[in-house]
Design a protein around this motif. Structure first.
Motif, PDB file in Angstrom:
ATOM      1  N   SER A  13      -1.155 -26.676  50.309  1.00  0.00           N
ATOM      2  CA  SER A  13      -0.366 -27.639  49.524  1.00  0.00           C
ATOM      3  C   SER A  13       0.251 -27.047  48.250  1.00  0.00           C
ATOM      4  O   SER A  13      -0.012 -27.542  47.144  1.00  0.00           O
ATOM      5  N   SER A  64       4.486 -28.615  49.270  1.00  0.00           N
ATOM      6  CA  SER A  64       3.963 -29.945  49.563  1.00  0.00           C
ATOM      7  C   SER A  64       4.610 -30.981  48.652  1.00  0.00           C
ATOM      8  O   SER A  64       4.808 -32.137  49.042  1.00  0.00           O
ATOM      9  N   ALA A  65       4.925 -30.570  47.453  1.00  0.00           N
ATOM     10  CA  ALA A  65       5.540 -31.477  46.471  1.00  0.00           C
ATOM     11  C   ALA A  65       6.264 -30.637  45.430  1.00  0.00           C
ATOM     12  O   ALA A  65       5.992 -29.441  45.280  1.00  0.00           O
ATOM     13  N   GLU A 118      15.495 -37.332  49.931  1.00  0.00           N
ATOM     14  CA  GLU A 118      14.833 -37.588  51.223  1.00  0.00           C
ATOM     15  C   GLU A 118      15.803 -37.308  52.368  1.00  0.00           C
ATOM     16  O   GLU A 118      15.444 -36.703  53.386  1.00  0.00           O
ATOM     17  N   GLU A 130       8.246 -33.427  57.993  1.00  0.00           N
ATOM     18  CA  GLU A 130       7.191 -32.654  57.343  1.00  0.00           C
ATOM     19  C   GLU A 130       6.789 -33.289  56.022  1.00  0.00           C
ATOM     20  O   GLU A 130       7.472 -34.150  55.485  1.00  0.00           O
ATOM     21  N   VAL A 131       5.694 -32.764  55.514  1.00  0.00           N
ATOM     22  CA  VAL A 131       5.210 -33.235  54.225  1.00  0.00           C
ATOM     23  C   VAL A 131       6.067 -32.653  53.113  1.00  0.00           C
ATOM     24  O   VAL A 131       6.245 -31.443  53.029  1.00  0.00           O
ATOM     25  N   PHE A 132       6.644 -33.487  52.288  1.00  0.00           N
ATOM     26  CA  PHE A 132       7.259 -33.035  51.047  1.00  0.00           C
ATOM     27  C   PHE A 132       7.496 -34.223  50.132  1.00  0.00           C
ATOM     28  O   PHE A 132       8.258 -35.138  50.453  1.00  0.00           O
ATOM     29  N   ASP A 133       6.839 -34.203  48.994  1.00  0.00           N
ATOM     30  CA  ASP A 133       6.982 -35.302  48.037  1.00  0.00           C
ATOM     31  C   ASP A 133       7.825 -34.870  46.852  1.00  0.00           C
ATOM     32  O   ASP A 133       7.406 -34.005  46.073  1.00  0.00           O
ATOM     33  N   ALA A 183      -0.172 -34.062  49.253  1.00  0.00           N
ATOM     34  CA  ALA A 183      -0.270 -34.181  50.706  1.00  0.00           C
ATOM     35  C   ALA A 183      -0.613 -32.827  51.302  1.00  0.00           C
ATOM     36  O   ALA A 183      -0.210 -31.784  50.792  1.00  0.00           O
ATOM     37  N   SER A 184      -1.345 -32.860  52.383  1.00  0.00           N
ATOM     38  CA  SER A 184      -1.843 -31.617  52.963  1.00  0.00           C
ATOM     39  C   SER A 184      -0.736 -30.832  53.663  1.00  0.00           C
ATOM     40  O   SER A 184       0.025 -31.359  54.468  1.00  0.00           O
ATOM     41  N   LYS A 185      -0.639 -29.570  53.312  1.00  0.00           N
ATOM     42  CA  LYS A 185       0.320 -28.672  53.949  1.00  0.00           C
ATOM     43  C   LYS A 185      -0.273 -27.273  53.871  1.00  0.00           C
ATOM     44  O   LYS A 185      -0.670 -26.825  52.800  1.00  0.00           O
TER      45      LYS A 185
END
Lengths: 335, 335
Positions: free
Chosen positions: A7, A33-34, A59, A68-71, A298-300
Motif C-alpha cells: 500500500s 494505494s492512495a 476517478e 484497482e485500488v487507488f484513493d 486500501a490494500s495493494k
C-alpha cells in the motif's frame, strides 16, 4: 531478487486537469494505494463543489485502473473557511493546503498574511483537519525555506493540536524542526533525496531538474536522505510529481517541477537498497503516513524485481525524471 | 543629459570564431577602445601561430569598423610554455589565461594540477606576463569560487611579482582578497553587479541569465556592486560577454553565458547614475586597467545620451542581455 511494498502512498501529488490529468493519473493509480491530490489548479480547488467534481474527474481518468485500488485523498486550497463550510467538507477532504501567495505554480490565490487567517486555523485544529503548507518566503531562492521555518514554529506553538505538515522539505534545518515540535510533520520528495543545485545549474542548465522549492546544498540533501533512510517517524514520502508539457520546460522561463510518478517506487527501492535501508522503506512510503494521519490505506501489494526498467523518453509531451535511462528495479506485479 | 567615457576597455571578452565572431566583433569594436580576447576556442589558442591567425580573423571581422580604434588584446590559453615560446609570444600577447580543466565552456584542455605547472608561472613572473585565472573548483556550484580562493592566495604568495587577475569574480570573499595581496587583481562583469541566483532560478528558470560562475547571493552582488561603484583600484570591468546561439540557450542543457557586449556601456552608465557614482565610472571601465597593466589605450571618446536605446530581441541568433527592453541611455557618438 525482489522487493514488495504494501500500500504505497504518495503524500504530495499534482495531477492537473484535462488531457494532462488523463495522461498522468493512471501512472500513479497503478503504483500507489492512495495519493494526496494538490489543489493548486486555476481556479483553485477551494470549495466543496469543485473538489467533488475534481475527484470525479480523477476517478474517470483512472480509466483502465478503475477496478484497482487507488484513493485520491482530496485537499482544499487554503482560504478563510467558515465553520459551516468545513463541517460540510470534513468527510470529503484529507486536509487543507496552504500556499503563500505566489510561492509556486498556480499559487497566486494563496495567503498573503497568515495572522489574518488564524480563525480558520483554530477551526481546523478544533475539527482535526490537517494543515499542509508550502513553506517558502519570497526571499533569496536558497533561503526561502529556512526563512519560513519560524512561521512553522509559531503556528505549531499557537495551535498545538493542529497537525501541520511541512511539505516537500529541502533543508537540514527543516529536518531539525521535526524533533522540536510534536505537531510538526514533513513530506519529502524522491528528487530532493538525490539531487542538489549542482544537478540543476552546476554543469549545463537542466530545466528538467528545476523545481520549487529548488534543490539545495549537499549537506541539505544528505540530511534529508538520512532522515528518509531511517524512516524518521515524522517524515512521509510525497513525490510532488508535477507534470509540465515539454514546451513549458525546454524554453525560456521554464516551469518548476519534476515528473516522477512512474519511477518513484523503482528509484526508491534502488536508493534504499544502495544504502542498506530497505527495511525502512515500507514505513517511509506508507506506514508513517497511516500512523501520523490515523487512516488505513486500501490494500495493494506492489512487487518490484531487479529486471530493469527502461524509462520512456516521454509520456505524451511530459519528460519523466531519468528519461531514457534503464533503472535496475521494475514494478513487475500489482495485486 | 549626456555622459562621456574615454577609451572604454573590456577586460574579459569572448568573440568565438567563424560566423559568430563576424557577428559579435563589430559590436564590441564599436564601443570599446580595446578588449581582452579569451582564448578558450576549440582547439584552444595555445600557440603563437594560432593566436596571430585568430587576431587576423578578429581584425577582419571588425569590418566597417576597421577604420576605428579597437585593439584586440590577445591571450594565450595556459599550458606549460617553454621560455623560448614565451619570448617569441611576449610582444603579441597581453597575458595568459588559465582555466582549471572543465570549469567552463571549452575548458577541457585546462590545467588539472597547478603545482605541476609552476615552472611556467615562474617564467611569466620573470618576464612580466600577467596571469588571468578562471577561479573555480569542481565543488558545489555556489561554493566553487570561494573554494578556489586559497589557490589564489597560494599563487600570490609564491609568485609575488606575478600579476594575477581573478577573472569575473562573483563573491564578497573574492572582493575581500583584493586588499590582502598586492599582486591580486580582479575583473567583474556587468551582470554580476545586477543579478543574483534569484534572477536565474528564483521565479521561472531563465536560461538567458545562466552563466559561469553562476550569479550568487544578494550579499555577494552587493559587495561587487559597492567595489565597482567605488572604482576599487584593483577592480576592472570585464564583460565576459559570451554569445551562444539561441538554440544552445533555450534548450535542455543550456550553455553558460550572457551576451552583454552591445549594452555594457549604456547599462553601466544607468547603474552608476542610479547610485550617484558616475564620477567613478571612467576609472572602472578604463583607468584602472591601464594603470594596473601599465598600458595606454588608444583614444576613443564614447558619448552617451539619455535618449533611450531599444535593445533588439536578437542579434542574428544571439539573444542579448535585456533583449527587447528600452534602456534609458544610448551611445550617440563615437570619435
Amino acid at each position: 531478487m525482489e522487493f514488495t511494498i504494501q500500500s504505497p502512498i504518495d503524500m504530495h501529488l499534482h495531477l492537473r486537469e484535462g488531457a494532462m490529468l488523463e495522461r498522468v493519473t493512471p501512472l500513479t493509480a497503478e503504483h500507489f494505494s492512495a495519493a494526496i491530490i494538490m489543489p493548486n489548479l486555476v481556479p483553485p480547488v477551494d470549495n466543496l463543489e469543485r473538489l467533488l467534481q475534481y475527484r470525479k474527474e480523477i476517478e474517470a481518468a483512472r480509466g483502465d485502473h478503475a477496478g484497482e485500488v487507488f484513493d485520491p485523498l482530496m485537499m482544499l486550497f487554503f482560504r478563510q473557511y467558515s465553520e459551516a463550510e468545513l463541517i460540510a467538507a470534513r468527510e470529503h477532504i484529507f486536509g487543507i493546503k496552504l500556499y503563500p501567495a505566489g510561492a509556486t505554480t498556480n499559487s497566486e490565490a494563496g495567503v498573503k498574511a497568515l495572522d489574518e487567517v488564524e480563525e480558520t486555523f483554530a477551526l481546523m485544529e478544533k475539527m482535526g483537519i490537517p494543515l499542509m503548507i508550502h513553506g517558502e518566503t519570497h526571499g533569496f531562492v536558497m533561503d526561502r525555506e529556512k526563512e519560513f521555518l519560524p512561521v512553522y514554529e509559531n503556528l505549531a506553538e499557537k495551535f498545538p493540536k493542529l497537525k501541520i505538515t511541512m511539505e516537500h522539505i529541502t533543508t537540514r534545518d527543516a529536518v531539525g524542526l521535526l524533533d522540536r515540535y510534536e505537531n510538526l510533520y514533513a513530506t519529502v520528495t524522491l528528487h530532493h533525496l538525490v539531487i542538489t543545485l549542482n544537478d540543476v545549474a552546476g554543469g549545463l542548465l537542466n530545466p528538467h531538474l528545476f523545481c520549487k522549492p529548488i534543490a539545495k546544498r549537499p549537506e541539505d540533501r544528505e540530511a534529508l536522505l538520512q532522515a528518509a533512510l531511517a524512516a524518521h517517524p515524522k517524515l512521509m514520502f510525497g513525490s510532488d510529481s508535477a507534470p509540465h508539457p515539454i514546451s513549458k520546460k525546454e524554453c525560456c522561463g521554464c516551469a518548476a517541477g519534476l515528473f516522477t510518478a512512474p519511477v518513484c517506487l523503482p528509484i526508491l527501492v534502488e536508493l534504499f537498497e544502495k544504502h542498506n535501508a530497505l527495511d525502512n522503506l515500507q514505513a517511509f512510503v506508507s506506514g508513517n503516513a497511516q500512523r501520523i494521519h490515523g487512516f488505513t490505506a486500501a490494500s495493494k501489494t506492489v512487487k518490484l524485481e531487479k529486471l530493469g526498467m527502461q524509462v520512456p523518453e516521454r509520456y505524451g509531451d511530459v519528460v519523466p525524471y531519468r528519461a531514457g535511462e534503464t533503472l535496475p528495479w521494475a514494478v513487475t506485479d500489482i495485486s
